[in-house]
Design a protein around this motif. Structure first.
Motif, mmCIF file in Angstrom:
data_model
loop_
_atom_site.group_PDB
_atom_site.id
_atom_site.type_symbol
_atom_site.label_atom_id
_atom_site.label_comp_id
_atom_site.label_asym_id
_atom_site.label_seq_id
_atom_site.Cartn_x
_atom_site.Cartn_y
_atom_site.Cartn_z
ATOM 1 N N THR A 384 0.793 -1.235 0.000
ATOM 2 C CA THR A 384 0.000 0.000 0.000
ATOM 3 C C THR A 384 0.824 1.283 0.000
ATOM 4 N N THR A 391 2.054 -0.057 -5.553
ATOM 5 C CA THR A 391 1.300 1.196 -5.626
ATOM 6 C C THR A 391 1.809 2.084 -6.761
ATOM 7 N N ALA A 496 -2.264 1.715 7.008
ATOM 8 C CA ALA A 496 -2.248 0.440 6.277
ATOM 9 C C ALA A 496 -1.681 -0.670 7.154
ATOM 10 N N ASN A 647 -6.134 -3.622 1.406
ATOM 11 C CA ASN A 647 -4.910 -3.314 0.663
ATOM 12 C C ASN A 647 -5.192 -2.672 -0.688
ATOM 13 N N ALA A 651 -3.877 1.035 -1.522
ATOM 14 C CA ALA A 651 -2.995 1.232 -2.684
ATOM 15 C C ALA A 651 -3.568 2.295 -3.628
#
Length: 727
Positions: A384, A391, A496, A647, A651
């Motif tokens: 993330t 990402t 996260a 997640n 992201a």
């Protein structure tokens, strides 16, 4: 053993006392200019109004459930049984108090973070204010959880003799039901705070983004955006109160299930003519509390170290120091506690309770939980954070439009499920290998033992986010916003990690609660045999696997409904009050706050009640085997769905921020790629902040409710009655 109970209450009171000290310390800091105070007051009023109304609804639900429990247990035990209902109410009070205090300090700390950045221009000093505010929530989570458990032990265990040798060895389960109901009380508050707060914050956030960013092309926290105050309110009710209540109930659920399993193991040994001495049972019942207490003290030290050390310019490192030092101290102190409690026991007793490598067995299992929590958090960070490839790939995909943004984000979310599940699988297997069924529960306790440190770091995030919003709305100099943006960026990463930690701990807590459910049947020591060739178990697993998807769909739909109303309201104000965008007239913030509040309160009721009623109705219709399958299917499905949604959403959010940072060549704010990334972020918002966190609570509430009513399912269910009549 009494000395160990003293350690528990001392740790709880130390945490609450340090939380009070930090609360007062934050409030002493100057709020800043009159405009800053005005904006902070509006956020505070909105957050207070929502949580007061929500708690009124919780009070009604709690009163009904307490009466029902009183009736259920009176039938089960053949006498008036009020004790579990009172423990249920204690759990509600403890969880509700932690959420309330955490939300209050967040609404005081946000503006003070902005003002500290304005006055000092130092990121290290600003970080300390944000973490000090976050630590109040974190310390209250551990402190109130252990204080409630201490009261249950003191009043019902010792005061009423429910943990006497006669009561436990003879199979009287009133005390274990008290623990289950205490955990359920914590879970009820967590469900309402997470679901209600999640719907609130995402409706406001989506409304602000879809119209403000993509249509009006104004910054995220621009004071001209009518939804911006509601968005900031949502950070406090969802990401602070909701987060704290969520991890508090995981903490309590893990400890309670470990204690309940200790009793179940002892009862099973009676049936096998391999009796465990009562002294050993006492130690097993106290060890989860003691390990949690040393973890709480370690968290206090980890937080204090960062707050009292000289501020640095690397907030990520300082926050990691707080978490990792708490984890390391927990493992070290946990070994000392284990040695003190179990080193003098015999090999025969170790064999009877499943300690396969001697006195260190439960410590190894708990330490595995600590380590796996850190590892799962690191995995979540990898998938993330925009410092890593997954990402960044989403950000670059945004150059081709929103369709590829969504596609790439889905791929990242799905792929991110594998490694956390491997970690959980290895932890579960090894914990069982070294310490038996009790080891699985201790792995959950270990992962949550330093929860105060992780919640403190996680709560720092929404406080920093609010601080950036206040800086923007107050039109402070750009340097202030740069500091708060840096803190917010680190906060996204810690959030996260926190979500990964919450999902992992929920999985182990739910698993240990489910194992407790299997042991909760008919004769002393009997357990439920879940053989998947049994059609009732298979049917339950299939339906249980589908339940998290239906639950998630209801939440997403709820957010969409509330967000649609918010979008319409923001568009109306821009159209009917043209002076808003010109800066000559003020937007109507109050109406947007009311839309989010009404939408959240209205839409959260059905999903919250499903988690309570579905296992109860299933149990009384189809019996315990169906419920056992239901719990397995729902737990497996929900864990993977929660990791995926958390997640993927994280992201998408950070891919947008990666573009805003200027890291994607020729694509910055206002570009087509940025607009595509905003769409991805908007899709991900309800996934990461509403669906993912709420799934954690769904499986824990289902397991706890099933555990509470387990014996009744085997005695009273429609399916067995029909089969009996047919025979």
């Amino acid at each position: 053993m009494v000395a160990l109970l003293v350690l528990v209450v001392v740790a709880a009171l130390l945490a609450i006392g340090y939380a009070a000290f930090n609360f007062i310390g934050v409030k002493k800091i100057d709020e800043g200019s009159e405009k800053m105070s005005e904006i902070a007051a509006a956020i505070r009023v909105g957050a207070n109004a929502f949580i007061v109304y929500e708690y009124k609804i919780i009070a009604v639900v709690v009163a009904i459930i307490a009466v029902v429990f009183c009736a259920i247990f009176s039938v089960q035990y053949g006498a008036f049984s009020w004790e579990p209902s009172v423990c249920f109410i204690i759990g509600v009070v403890m969880s509700g108090s932690a959420g309330w205090v955490g939300m209050k300090i967040a609404t005081y700390a946000n503006v003070r973070v902005s003002n500290t950045a304005r006055l000092t221009k130092k990121i290290g000093e600003t970080l300390k204010v944000a973490l000090k505010g976050g630590s109040v929530m974190g310390l209250c989570v551990g402190g109130f959880a252990l204080l409630g458990l201490f009261l249950v032990y003191l009043i019902f265990g010792y005061g009423m003799g429910l943990i006497s040798e006669a009561a436990l060895i003879q199979g009287q389960h009133v005390f274990t039901q008290c623990l289950s109901c205490y955990a359920l009380g914590c879970s009820i508050v967590a469900m309402f705070n997470r679901v209600g707060g999640g719907i609130y914050t995402k409706a406001a956030d989506m409304g602000a983004d879809l119209v403000g960013k993509t249509e009006a092309n104004i910054p995220e926290d621009d004071p001209r955006n009518p939804a911006t105050i509601a968005d900031n309110v949502g950070d406090n009710v969802g990401d602070v109160a909701g987060l704290g209540s969520d991890l508090l109930e995981s903490f309590v659920g893990a400890i309670s299930s470990a204690i309940i399993l200790a009793v179940s193991i002892t009862l099973a040994s009676v049936v096998q003519s391999n009796t465990i001495p009562y002294e050993m049972l006492e130690k097993l019942m106290y060890f989860p509390l003691v390990f949690a207490a040393v973890g709480l003290i370690a968290s206090i030290l980890g937080i204090a170290y960062v707050l009292f050390k000289k501020g640095s310019e690397n907030p990520h490192r300082d926050l990691n120091i707080s978490t990792w030092s708490a984890a390391a101290l927990t493992i070290i102190a946990g070994f000392a506690a284990t040695y003190f409690m179990f080193a003098n026991e015999t090999k025969e007793i170790f064999a009877a309770v499943g300690f396969n490598i001697g006195f260190v067995s439960p410590w190894v299992a708990a330490s595995l939980g600590v380590i796996s929590g850190v590892v799962i958090g690191a995995i979540a960070e990898y998938y993330t954070s925009y410092d890593f490839k997954p990402t960044q790939m989403i950000a670059h995909a945004s150059k081709e439009g929103p369709a590829l943004t969504i596609t790439q984000g889905l791929a990242v979310g799905m792929k991110s499920c594998m490694f956390p599940l491997i970690v959980l699988g290895v932890t579960t297997y090894v914990s069982y290998a070294v310490s038996g069924i009790f080891g699985i529960a201790m792995a959950a306790v270990g992962m949550l033992s330093f929860v105060s440190a992780t919640v403190s770091v996680d709560t720092y995030g929404p406080i920093s986010d609010n601080a950036g919003g206040i800086a923007e709305m107050s039109e402070l100099e750009p340097e202030v916003r740069q500091i708060t943006d840096k803190l917010d960026s680190v906060g996204n990463t810690t959030a996260a990690i926190g979500k990964g930690f919450a999902i992992g701990s929920a999985a182990l807590a739910a698993l240990s609660l489910m194992v407790s459910f299997l042991y909760a049947f008919q004769p002393v020591g009997a357990e439920l045999d879940l053989n998947f060739t049994d059609p009732k178990i298979l049917a339950g697993a299939l339906i249980g696997g589908a339940l998290p998807f239906m639950f998630s769909g209801m939440l997403i739909e709820a957010v969409a409904k509330a967000a649609r109303k918010m979008v319409d309201e923001v568009r109306r104000q821009f159209k009917e009050i043209p002076g808003i965008l010109e800066g000559t007239e003020k937007p109507d913030y109050k109406t947007c706050i009311e839309i989010s509040s009404q939408g959240a309160i209205k839409e959260m009721k059905a999903p919250a009640m499903i988690s309570i009623l579905f296992p109860l109705v299933s149990g009384f219709l189809f019996g315990p085997y169906f419920v056992g399958g239901l719990l397995i299917g729902a737990t497996l499905s929900a864990i993977m769905l929660a990791i995926f949604t958390g997640n993927a959403g994280g992201a998408w959010d950070n891919a947008k921020k990666y573009i805003e940072s200027g890291a994607v060549e020729n694509h910055k704010k206002g570009s087509a790629a940025h607009s595509a990334a905003v769409v991805g972020d908007t899709v991900g918002d309800p996934l990461k902040d509403t669906v993912g966190p709420s799934l954690d609570i769904l499986i824990k509430i289902m397991s706890t409710v099933s555990l509470v009513a387990a014996v009744l399912f085997s005695k009273y269910n429609v399916l067995d009655w029909i089969l009996g009549v047919l025979k």
